[in-house]
Structure formats: C-alpha cells, structure tokens
Design a protein around this motif. Structure first.
Motif, PDB file in Angstrom:
ATOM      1  N   UNK A  76     142.059  51.208  -8.033  1.00 51.43           N
ATOM      2  CA  UNK A  76     142.531  50.860  -6.692  1.00 51.43           C
ATOM      3  C   UNK A  76     141.455  50.138  -5.884  1.00 51.43           C
ATOM      4  N   UNK A  77     141.735  48.860  -5.585  1.00 49.62           N
ATOM      5  CA  UNK A  77     140.803  48.059  -4.800  1.00 49.62           C
ATOM      6  C   UNK A  77     140.975  48.360  -3.316  1.00 49.62           C
ATOM      7  N   UNK A  78     139.865  48.381  -2.581  1.00 48.78           N
ATOM      8  CA  UNK A  78     139.883  48.599  -1.139  1.00 48.78           C
ATOM      9  C   UNK A  78     139.687  47.271  -0.412  1.00 48.78           C
ATOM     10  N   UNK A  79     140.267  47.161   0.773  1.00 46.67           N
ATOM     11  CA  UNK A  79     140.105  45.950   1.575  1.00 46.67           C
ATOM     12  C   UNK A  79     138.806  45.948   2.365  1.00 46.67           C
ATOM     13  N   UNK A  80     138.159  47.114   2.457  1.00 44.05           N
ATOM     14  CA  UNK A  80     137.054  47.256   3.390  1.00 44.05           C
ATOM     15  C   UNK A  80     136.083  48.314   2.900  1.00 44.05           C
ATOM     16  N   UNK A  81     134.980  48.473   3.663  1.00 46.61           N
ATOM     17  CA  UNK A  81     133.984  49.480   3.335  1.00 46.61           C
ATOM     18  C   UNK A  81     134.100  50.690   4.269  1.00 46.61           C
ATOM     19  N   UNK A  82     135.290  50.877   4.848  1.00 47.50           N
ATOM     20  CA  UNK A  82     135.588  52.065   5.644  1.00 47.50           C
ATOM     21  C   UNK A  82     136.383  53.030   4.778  1.00 47.50           C
ATOM     22  N   UNK A  83     135.841  54.229   4.579  1.00 48.37           N
ATOM     23  CA  UNK A  83     136.478  55.229   3.722  1.00 48.37           C
ATOM     24  C   UNK A  83     136.515  56.569   4.465  1.00 48.37           C
ATOM     25  N   UNK A  84     137.054  57.605   3.794  1.00 46.12           N
ATOM     26  CA  UNK A  84     137.185  58.921   4.413  1.00 46.12           C
ATOM     27  C   UNK A  84     136.166  59.903   3.855  1.00 46.12           C
ATOM     28  N   UNK A  85     135.793  60.881   4.675  1.00 45.50           N
ATOM     29  CA  UNK A  85     134.921  61.955   4.200  1.00 45.50           C
ATOM     30  C   UNK A  85     135.573  62.629   3.000  1.00 45.50           C
ATOM     31  N   UNK A  86     134.766  62.892   1.967  1.00 44.04           N
ATOM     32  CA  UNK A  86     135.294  63.465   0.734  1.00 44.04           C
ATOM     33  C   UNK A  86     135.615  62.429  -0.318  1.00 44.04           C
ATOM     34  N   UNK A  87     135.613  61.134   0.056  1.00 44.43           N
ATOM     35  CA  UNK A  87     135.833  60.063  -0.919  1.00 44.43           C
ATOM     36  C   UNK A  87     134.553  59.797  -1.710  1.00 44.43           C
ATOM     37  N   UNK A  88     134.731  59.163  -2.861  1.00 43.36           N
ATOM     38  CA  UNK A  88     133.591  58.766  -3.690  1.00 43.36           C
ATOM     39  C   UNK A  88     133.882  57.378  -4.260  1.00 43.36           C
ATOM     40  N   UNK A  89     133.838  56.350  -3.393  1.00 38.99           N
ATOM     41  CA  UNK A  89     134.261  55.013  -3.801  1.00 38.99           C
ATOM     42  C   UNK A  89     133.207  54.295  -4.641  1.00 38.99           C
ATOM     43  N   UNK A  90     133.618  53.154  -5.191  1.00 38.80           N
ATOM     44  CA  UNK A  90     132.730  52.300  -5.963  1.00 38.80           C
ATOM     45  C   UNK A  90     132.373  51.047  -5.161  1.00 38.80           C
ATOM     46  N   UNK A  91     131.109  50.640  -5.260  1.00 40.73           N
ATOM     47  CA  UNK A  91     130.662  49.317  -4.848  1.00 40.73           C
ATOM     48  C   UNK A  91     130.519  48.494  -6.118  1.00 40.73           C
ATOM     49  N   UNK A  92     131.141  47.310  -6.158  1.00 42.88           N
ATOM     50  CA  UNK A  92     131.077  46.451  -7.349  1.00 42.88           C
ATOM     51  C   UNK A  92     130.393  45.140  -6.974  1.00 42.88           C
ATOM     52  N   UNK A  93     129.339  44.809  -7.693  1.00 47.25           N
ATOM     53  CA  UNK A  93     128.588  43.588  -7.447  1.00 47.25           C
ATOM     54  C   UNK A  93     128.709  42.644  -8.640  1.00 47.25           C
ATOM     55  N   UNK A  94     129.065  41.396  -8.363  1.00 42.28           N
ATOM     56  CA  UNK A  94     129.005  40.335  -9.372  1.00 42.28           C
ATOM     57  C   UNK A  94     127.733  39.537  -9.118  1.00 42.28           C
ATOM     58  N   UNK A  95     126.866  39.460 -10.122  1.00 40.11           N
ATOM     59  CA  UNK A  95     125.568  38.795  -9.966  1.00 40.11           C
ATOM     60  C   UNK A  95     125.547  37.479 -10.726  1.00 40.11           C
ATOM     61  N   UNK A  96     124.839  36.495 -10.166  1.00 38.67           N
ATOM     62  CA  UNK A  96     124.761  35.194 -10.823  1.00 38.67           C
ATOM     63  C   UNK A  96     123.811  35.202 -12.011  1.00 38.67           C
ATOM     64  N   UNK A  97     122.929  36.185 -12.100  1.00 40.08           N
ATOM     65  CA  UNK A  97     122.010  36.347 -13.223  1.00 40.08           C
ATOM     66  C   UNK A  97     122.560  37.438 -14.139  1.00 40.08           C
ATOM     67  N   UNK A  98     123.081  37.041 -15.289  1.00 39.98           N
ATOM     68  CA  UNK A  98     123.735  37.998 -16.192  1.00 39.98           C
ATOM     69  C   UNK A  98     122.781  39.010 -16.811  1.00 39.98           C
ATOM     70  N   UNK A  99     121.474  38.741 -16.720  1.00 40.41           N
ATOM     71  CA  UNK A  99     120.507  39.677 -17.298  1.00 40.41           C
ATOM     72  C   UNK A  99     120.177  40.824 -16.343  1.00 40.41           C
ATOM     73  N   UNK A 100     120.565  40.703 -15.076  1.00 39.28           N
ATOM     74  CA  UNK A 100     120.135  41.671 -14.073  1.00 39.28           C
ATOM     75  C   UNK A 100     120.915  42.992 -14.017  1.00 39.28           C
ATOM     76  N   UNK A 101     122.229  43.004 -14.204  1.00 36.60           N
ATOM     77  CA  UNK A 101     122.987  44.239 -13.964  1.00 36.60           C
ATOM     78  C   UNK A 101     122.422  45.486 -14.636  1.00 36.60           C
TER      79      UNK A 101
END
Length: 369
Positions: free
Chosen positions: A275-300
């Motif tokens: 489930x994708x979120x529209x924003x970085x506002x969540x509820x207490x008790x949640x444990x959401x994911x931050x997903x980063x796409x990086x231009x350097x494929x060696x970094x993740x």
C-alpha cells in the motif's frame, strides 16, 4: 613480431581501462561536488532553551572553521536562483540561516558575521518582531538588511502549518495558511523594502498539500531536514543542517559541513509492502516504509539508516530500490530517518534525511508544540 604486437595491444587495453576507471571516478567526484550546504541556527545563547541553542563560543568555532578552511559564504537567494536555473553549485559553498525572530541573532550572531562581511538569511515570524525583549525589532532588522542580511518569511504566528484547527474545514485551513504566509510577506516588504520568495516551515513541518500551496504561491521552501542542496533537490523541501542542543560540537559540525548529497532520484512512502501512501503523515502505532531510488546503483547496499527515536533501523534492497523501516512502531509527534553512506572522497559521506509527522491513533493532532 606477432607476439610483440599482442603484448602491445594488451598494454594499450590496460592503459585505456585505467584511464576509463579514472575518468569514471573523476566524473563521480565532479557530480558529487555540485552541491551546497545550508546551516540553520535558532538561539546563539547560553541562557535560552538548550534544545534550540548554541553557545556563542561554539558558534564562533563553527564560523572560524569555515573561514580557515576556505568555505565560500553566499546569500541563500544566490543558491536558490542557481537551483531554479539548473546551474552548478560549487563545492564548499555555504549559506547561513536563522529561524524564529530571536533577539540574540542580532546581539550575538550578527556581530560575528558582520565582522567577516558574511551574508545570512533571517527567517522571521512577523507577529513576534518587536513583541518583547526576546525578539528583534524592525529597526534591528533594517540595520541588518543594510549590511547584507536577507529578511525572509517564516509566517506571521509560527503555527503548525499542517494542522487544521478544531472544526476547521480543508478550505478554511487553506485560506488561513495562505493568509499567514501572504501577510508575513507583505509586512516584511513594507518594513524592509523587499521580501524574497524564500520560506522556512515553522517547526520544519510540511506535507504534500503545504508543499503544493507554497509552490503555487511561488516560493522555494526550506525544511529542518539535514542534507545538502543539489540539482535534483525538490524546491519545496530544501534541506538545512540544524545546529542546536546536543548537535553543536565542532567535530559534528565538521562532519556535516563536508557531507555530499545522497543521489536520490525519487522518494516514496508505503504503509506496507503493497500500500503506497500519498504523504509522510502517518498514525501513532504505524510502521511505514521510506523507499529511495538512487541514481548510483552501487549505493543502496552501502547505506545505513537511523531513526531519531531508536537508532539503527532496517534497510533492504528490493528491485534496486532501498526500503527503509523502523524496528518499532512510531510514537506520536515527529520522527526523522537519517541515511548515510561513505563516498569515494575521504572523510565525506552522502546524507539524506526524511521527516515523518505522526498523528494519534485516530488521525488527530495533539494541539501542543
């Protein structure tokens, strides 16, 4: 003869491979260097709240380091114009900012910076100006403005912009917040003579709707998320390194002032793996994911992330993207994920910070700071 030719070809191939590798490293370093750092301070004082203060002695040590190590101090508006135009941001370029209209910026910080001829930006919440001994006056702001200080918008009353007042509709919220921004801008222009379209979020808080509102009004906007400006930075979530409280020691400052921008192409938020979120506002008790796409494929695989609430947190690479999640559920309030990785430049780290805003379990804000 044939063997000699083969030997020469092998040597040439090796030489060109080495040249190619060197060129790749050079281009990588050049790309990393196209960045600039913005600093944020609040109080420069030994008597104000420790969480938002730096002592005059440590502030002076920060400025001395910048001077002795040949950092170029430029007006914030110079950096924002370069970002708008897509121009190169030279390495070792710094802009200095202060938030919240405090009088000790005038009495303690301004003399240090004026002596060096260094510009800075003072984000003022206009209702506070002239309201008491803790805050600057308009005369003091005019004095600073005549000496290269930019006076900029921090709203009128320094409210939590993302929060609707009780019984307030979304339409009423938008009208109120627009008014707070516009009135502050008009007041600064009236008192100072000019008001650039740069903005700092009170408390560093924003969401997708606030960002869109600032964009529509023509502002570039600064957060309190640590990080470095670069060509791909979102103009409504520009990062600044905050220095106050336990984050004022010189070693910490040196590490941060020499950081590089994490090469983030895209930022996404997910409630879970589906489930994708529209924003970085969540509820207490949640444990959401931050997903980063990086231009350097060696970094993740090299990135380490930490939560402001718990220390080291979980990271994994899925389909080339970096998925980041805390080990514990979020408490109500503000949480930040800080992610870093070593670069090819000795002693310099890539850095990215993401803010989360956390309501109560029912999606309501607590109306306290």
């Amino acid at each position: 003869m044939i063997n000699s030719l083969l030997s020469l070809c092998k040597k040439s191939s090796t030489i060109w491979k080495n040249v190619g590798a060197t060129l790749v490293i050079f281009l990588s370093v050049l790309a990393d260097a196209r960045a600039a750092t913005v600093l944020i301070y609040h109080h420069v004082s030994n008597t104000m709240p420790a969480s938002t203060s730096i002592s005059p002695e440590r502030f002076l040590a920060h400025m001395d380091y910048l001077e002795k190590n040949n950092f170029k101090i430029v007006p914030l508006t110079e950096l924002t114009e370069k970002l708008r135009k897509g121009d190169v941001l030279p390495d070792k370029t710094v802009a200095i900012t202060f938030d919240d209209s405090y009088a000790d910026v005038y009495t303690a910080a301004y003399p240090v910076l004026k002596k060096r001829g260094w510009p800075f930006t003072f984000f003022v919440n206009t209702d506070a100006v002239g309201s008491g001994k803790l805050f600057v006056t308009w005369d003091q702001l005019r004095d600073m403005s005549k000496n290269g200080v930019t006076i900029a918008n921090h709203t009128t009353a320094h409210n939590h912009m993302v929060r609707l007042n009780k019984s307030e509709t979304q339409s009423q919220w938008r009208e109120r917040v627009t008014g707070e921004i516009t009135r502050a801008q008009e007041k600064i222009k009236q008192e100072i003579g000019s008001a650039p379209h740069v903005f700092a979020y009170p408390f560093g808080e924003y969401n997708a709707e606030v960002k869109q509102l600032l964009k529509k009004l023509g502002y570039v906007a600064f957060t309190q998320q640590a990080g470095v400006l670069h060509a791909d930075t979102d103009l409504q979530t520009l990062p600044r390194f905050p220095f106050g409280g336990s984050y004022t020691e010189l070693n910490d400052f040196i590490e941060k002032i020499n950081t590089l921008p994490m090469p983030v192409k895209k930022v996404e938020f997910y409630a879970d793996k589906q489930r994708k979120l529209d924003d970085m506002v969540v509820k207490a008790g949640d444990k959401p994911y931050l997903i980063l796409s990086l231009s350097d494929n060696s970094l993740p695989t090299k990135v380490n992330c930490f939560s402001s609430n718990e220390g080291a947190i979980n990271t994994q690479v899925i389909d080339g993207k970096l998925w980041i999640q805390s080990k514990q559920t979020f408490p109500q309030g503000r949480t930040k994920f800080n992610c870093t990785a070593a670069s090819n430049q000795h002693g310099r780290y890539y850095w990215f910070t993401q803010l989360w805003l956390v309501t109560d379990k029912n999606g309501n804000w607590t109306y306290q700071d």
